[in-house]
Design a protein around this motif. Structure first.
Motif, short mmCIF file in Angstrom:
data_model
loop_
_atom_site.label_atom_id
_atom_site.label_comp_id
_atom_site.label_asym_id
_atom_site.label_seq_id
_atom_site.Cartn_x
_atom_site.Cartn_y
_atom_site.Cartn_z
N SER A 23 0.93 -1.28 0.12
CA SER A 23 0.11 -0.06 -0.02
C SER A 23 0.79 1.19 0.08
O SER A 23 0.23 2.35 -0.12
N THR A 24 2.11 1.22 0.28
CA THR A 24 2.81 2.36 0.46
C THR A 24 3.23 3.00 -1.13
O THR A 24 3.67 4.20 -1.08
N ASP A 25 2.97 2.11 -2.09
CA ASP A 25 3.30 2.59 -3.50
C ASP A 25 4.58 3.06 -3.72
O ASP A 25 4.95 4.19 -4.15
N GLY A 26 5.63 2.30 -3.34
CA GLY A 26 6.98 2.69 -3.36
C GLY A 26 7.47 3.85 -2.28
O GLY A 26 8.28 4.58 -2.73
N PHE A 27 6.83 3.79 -1.12
CA PHE A 27 6.91 4.78 -0.11
C PHE A 27 6.60 6.20 -0.53
O PHE A 27 7.23 7.24 -0.11
N SER A 33 3.40 4.19 4.50
CA SER A 33 5.00 4.24 4.92
C SER A 33 5.28 4.35 6.49
O SER A 33 6.11 3.49 7.05
N PHE A 34 4.33 5.13 7.01
CA PHE A 34 4.54 5.23 8.74
C PHE A 34 4.13 3.86 9.16
O PHE A 34 4.99 3.44 10.02
N VAL A 35 3.35 3.22 8.66
CA VAL A 35 2.72 1.98 9.32
C VAL A 35 3.93 0.87 9.23
O VAL A 35 4.28 0.15 10.12
N VAL A 36 4.33 0.75 7.93
CA VAL A 36 5.34 -0.10 7.48
C VAL A 36 6.60 0.11 8.54
O VAL A 36 7.18 -0.75 9.20
N CYS A 37 7.28 1.38 8.55
CA CYS A 37 8.37 1.77 9.47
C CYS A 37 8.05 1.29 10.92
O CYS A 37 8.94 0.84 11.73
N LEU A 38 6.92 1.65 11.49
CA LEU A 38 6.47 1.39 12.87
C LEU A 38 6.23 0.11 13.16
O LEU A 38 7.12 -0.65 13.98
#
Length: 110
Positions: A23-27, A33-38
């Motif tokens: 879902s980040t579409d390449g960040f 992107s925040f959810v992925v990093c967290l």
């Protein structure tokens, strides 16, 4: 028993991060992107806590193996990822390998 709870939290963090990664579409999208990093941050933090009591090889095998199996199941359900019989057999073998490590191997921390 607390170290297995930490490993479970690490797996959940990794699963959330990995399934959100698409879902980040390449960040390029901020919230996913925040959810992925967290999620990865939580995952690595709790994985490191579990390593105080669980051998690194066992912890990593459980973390990676169950993470792969769960993410594959979610990708199949949510994203319509196609899985053939051999794919499901492979996932089943990964889960069986994790079970063997934890239930039968003397290298696991019980």
């Amino acid at each position: 028993m607390k170290h297995w709870l930490f490993l479970t939290i690490a797996i959940l963090g990794e699963v959330i991060a990995t399934t959100t990664l698409k879902s980040t579409d390449g960040f390029t999208k901020l919230i996913p992107s925040f959810v992925v990093c967290l999620g990865y941050g939580i995952s690595f933090y709790f994985l490191s806590l579990s390593l105080k009591s669980i051998p690194v090889g066992i912890a990593y095998a459980v973390w990676a193996g169950l993470g792969v199996a769960i993410v594959t199941g979610i990708a199949w359900l949510v994203y319509g990822q196609k899985m053939d019989t051999w794919g499901w057999i492979g996932i089943g073998l990964i889960v069986c390998g994790v079970a063997v490590l934890n239930l039968l191997s003397k290298t696991s921390a019980h």
